[in-house]
Scaffold this active site. Structure first.
Site, PDB file in Angstrom:
ATOM      1  N   MET A  57       0.837  -1.200   0.000  1.00  0.00           N
ATOM      2  CA  MET A  57       0.000   0.000   0.000  1.00  0.00           C
ATOM      3  C   MET A  57       0.874   1.253   0.000  1.00  0.00           C
ATOM      4  O   MET A  57       0.391   2.354   0.266  1.00  0.00           O
ATOM      5  CB  MET A  57      -0.948  -0.004   1.202  1.00  0.00           C
ATOM      6  CG  MET A  57      -1.880  -1.215   1.195  1.00  0.00           C
ATOM      7  SD  MET A  57      -3.399  -0.981   2.124  1.00  0.00           S
ATOM      8  CE  MET A  57      -2.764  -0.782   3.773  1.00  0.00           C
ATOM      9  N   GLY A  58       2.159   1.080  -0.300  1.00  0.00           N
ATOM     10  CA  GLY A  58       3.041   2.242  -0.413  1.00  0.00           C
ATOM     11  C   GLY A  58       3.498   2.777   0.932  1.00  0.00           C
ATOM     12  O   GLY A  58       3.360   2.120   1.954  1.00  0.00           O
ATOM     13  N   GLY A  67      11.065  -2.813   5.711  1.00  0.00           N
ATOM     14  CA  GLY A  67      10.359  -4.108   5.684  1.00  0.00           C
ATOM     15  C   GLY A  67       9.865  -4.423   4.279  1.00  0.00           C
ATOM     16  O   GLY A  67      10.080  -5.522   3.748  1.00  0.00           O
ATOM     17  N   HIS A  68       9.208  -3.434   3.647  1.00  0.00           N
ATOM     18  CA  HIS A  68       8.753  -3.615   2.263  1.00  0.00           C
ATOM     19  C   HIS A  68       9.952  -3.943   1.352  1.00  0.00           C
ATOM     20  O   HIS A  68       9.873  -4.809   0.494  1.00  0.00           O
ATOM     21  CB  HIS A  68       8.114  -2.331   1.723  1.00  0.00           C
ATOM     22  CG  HIS A  68       6.835  -1.937   2.389  1.00  0.00           C
ATOM     23  ND1 HIS A  68       6.708  -0.774   3.107  1.00  0.00           N
ATOM     24  CD2 HIS A  68       5.616  -2.523   2.430  1.00  0.00           C
ATOM     25  CE1 HIS A  68       5.471  -0.655   3.552  1.00  0.00           C
ATOM     26  NE2 HIS A  68       4.778  -1.707   3.160  1.00  0.00           N
ATOM     27  N   GLN A 111       5.465 -11.660   7.106  1.00  0.00           N
ATOM     28  CA  GLN A 111       5.002 -12.314   8.337  1.00  0.00           C
ATOM     29  C   GLN A 111       4.350 -11.290   9.275  1.00  0.00           C
ATOM     30  O   GLN A 111       3.564 -11.644  10.152  1.00  0.00           O
ATOM     31  CB  GLN A 111       6.215 -12.978   9.009  1.00  0.00           C
ATOM     32  CG  GLN A 111       5.968 -13.625  10.356  1.00  0.00           C
ATOM     33  CD  GLN A 111       5.248 -14.966  10.246  1.00  0.00           C
ATOM     34  OE1 GLN A 111       5.198 -15.559   9.171  1.00  0.00           O
ATOM     35  NE2 GLN A 111       4.699 -15.420  11.346  1.00  0.00           N
ATOM     36  N   GLN A 166      -2.990 -12.469   7.245  1.00  0.00           N
ATOM     37  CA  GLN A 166      -3.186 -12.141   5.829  1.00  0.00           C
ATOM     38  C   GLN A 166      -2.442 -13.139   4.942  1.00  0.00           C
ATOM     39  O   GLN A 166      -3.001 -13.678   3.984  1.00  0.00           O
ATOM     40  CB  GLN A 166      -2.674 -10.731   5.566  1.00  0.00           C
ATOM     41  CG  GLN A 166      -2.539 -10.370   4.107  1.00  0.00           C
ATOM     42  CD  GLN A 166      -2.137  -8.928   3.921  1.00  0.00           C
ATOM     43  OE1 GLN A 166      -2.956  -8.031   4.070  1.00  0.00           O
ATOM     44  NE2 GLN A 166      -0.876  -8.685   3.608  1.00  0.00           N
TER      45      GLN A 166
HETATM   46  P1  AMP Z   1       1.354  -2.943   3.465  1.00  0.00           P
HETATM   47  O1  AMP Z   1       1.943  -1.878   2.610  1.00  0.00           O
HETATM   48  O2  AMP Z   1       1.238  -2.581   4.907  1.00  0.00           O
HETATM   49  O3  AMP Z   1       0.090  -3.510   2.896  1.00  0.00           O
HETATM   50  O4  AMP Z   1       2.403  -4.134   3.437  1.00  0.00           O
HETATM   51  C1  AMP Z   1       2.815  -4.730   2.231  1.00  0.00           C
HETATM   52  C2  AMP Z   1       3.579  -5.975   2.531  1.00  0.00           C
HETATM   53  O5  AMP Z   1       4.709  -5.660   3.344  1.00  0.00           O
HETATM   54  C3  AMP Z   1       2.750  -7.006   3.326  1.00  0.00           C
HETATM   55  O6  AMP Z   1       3.003  -8.307   2.824  1.00  0.00           O
HETATM   56  C4  AMP Z   1       3.266  -6.831   4.721  1.00  0.00           C
HETATM   57  O7  AMP Z   1       3.129  -7.985   5.518  1.00  0.00           O
HETATM   58  C5  AMP Z   1       4.723  -6.505   4.475  1.00  0.00           C
HETATM   59  N1  AMP Z   1       5.304  -5.822   5.633  1.00  0.00           N
HETATM   60  C6  AMP Z   1       4.772  -4.787   6.328  1.00  0.00           C
HETATM   61  N2  AMP Z   1       5.547  -4.452   7.369  1.00  0.00           N
HETATM   62  C7  AMP Z   1       6.608  -5.300   7.359  1.00  0.00           C
HETATM   63  C8  AMP Z   1       7.765  -5.466   8.190  1.00  0.00           C
HETATM   64  N3  AMP Z   1       7.978  -4.729   9.262  1.00  0.00           N
HETATM   65  N4  AMP Z   1       8.643  -6.452   7.856  1.00  0.00           N
HETATM   66  C9  AMP Z   1       8.423  -7.228   6.760  1.00  0.00           C
HETATM   67  N5  AMP Z   1       7.364  -7.118   5.946  1.00  0.00           N
HETATM   68  C10 AMP Z   1       6.458  -6.170   6.233  1.00  0.00           C
END
Ligand code: AMP
Length: 284
Positions: free
Chosen positions: A30-31, A36-37, A152, A157
């Site tokens: 979602m940007g 992490g991303h 994770q 999800q």
């Molecule tokens: P989001 O943008 O929040 O929808 O996240 C996109 C992807 O990044 C999803 O698969 C999340 O689980 C992953 N994600 C979000 N935060 C982290 C993190 N701290 N470490 C690893 N992956 C993450």
């Protein structure tokens, strides 16, 4: 790096790659990207190889937000995101508009997982996973990935998506990548931007709670869930600006609550820190 915002153009590109036998790796986001991303993007590159293509989608999906949630306030910074992805040699960033993903008046089909999405986040946000499975199914049909990487961090999800892929025979391999944390243990999240002033140190309570649960399981092989939950709730409430949404212990496959906590039990929690809702989880 190509930036694609139309569904038809993305599908044309993906089909061309498919015909050439090129492996496609995909990271949906979602940007408002953080490290992490980016670790997911590197994982996708490793999975697809030098000759493969990596596609990252940036799309804040309205159907996974309830009307009371933070859709309009969700942080966005496309310019910065594109810079970060360019540095990682991403091949395509797919950034569709809402009108492109959900054409007005012409959208009435949803994908619903009916078991694993009932507890944890699903209990707290009843319409959330229907939005997630629907948009991920759509994205898979648009990007045609061989491999998709999920974090994770959103454990439930990832589990629900894996089930959807198995149940509906999507020809996609799902990789689940570990949670990246700040130095003080706070799981990286786009929403951490809202933890200003004294909220930021309070937010580490999620990690402190996880560590406390880890220690309890290490010390005692069979911990009653109700007792530990009560202890952890106290720890969360000891911070002035936090409010517990839920904390629970689950079987890691069925995602159903367990009454006895043992090694391998899945723990998950959601806590409001100020107005920001944070989630975290761990396999004990
Ligand atoms: P989001 O943008 O929040 O929808 O996240 C996109 C992807 O990044 C999803 O698969 C999340 O689980 C992953 N994600 C979000 N935060 C982290 C993190 N701290 N470490 C690893 N992956 C993450």
């Amino acid at each position: 790096m190509q930036i694609v915002s139309s569904v038809a153009a993305m599908q044309r590109l993906a089909k061309k790659w498919q015909r050439a036998g090129t492996r496609i790796g995909f990271v949906p986001t979602m940007g408002y990207l953080h490290a992490g991303h980016l670790s997911l993007v590197r994982r996708a590159r490793r999975a697809t190889g030098k000759n493969g293509k990596v596609v990252v989608s940036i799309y804040v999906n309205p159907t996974q937000f309830a009307p009371t949630e933070d859709l309009s306030k969700y942080p966005r910074d496309l310019k910065r995101d594109l810079k970060l992805l360019r540095e990682l040699n991403v091949d395509v960033v797919f950034t569709p508009s809402d009108a492109e993903m959900y054409p007005l008046k012409n959208f009435s089909t949803y994908v619903v997982e009916e078991k694993l999405s009932q507890t944890m986040e699903g209990a707290s946000r009843p319409t959330h996973f229907r939005g997630v499975t629907t948009v991920v199914a759509k994205l898979f049909n648009i990007v045609l990935p061989d491999v998709a990487v999920f974090g994770q961090k959103d454990f439930q999800q990832a589990t629900v998506i894996k089930r959807m892929v198995a149940d509906l025979n999507f020809p996609v391999k799902i990789i689940i990548a570990p949670i990246l944390r700040e130095r003080d243990g706070l799981a990286m999240s786009s929403r951490n931007k809202y933890l200003i002033g004294n909220l930021r140190p309070q937010a580490t309570v999620l990690w402190r709670v996880i560590q406390k649960a880890q220690a309890a399981v290490k010390k005692n092989k069979n911990v009653p869930a109700a007792k530990l939950k009560a202890d952890l709730k106290k720890l969360i409430e000891s911070e002035p600006d936090t409010r517990l949404d839920y904390i629970g212990f689950f079987d890691p496959e069925a995602l159903l609550p367990v009454s006895k906590i043992t090694r391998g039990t899945q723990m998950a929690l959601a806590v409001f820190v100020g107005k920001t809702r944070l989630i975290d989880n761990a396999r004990l």
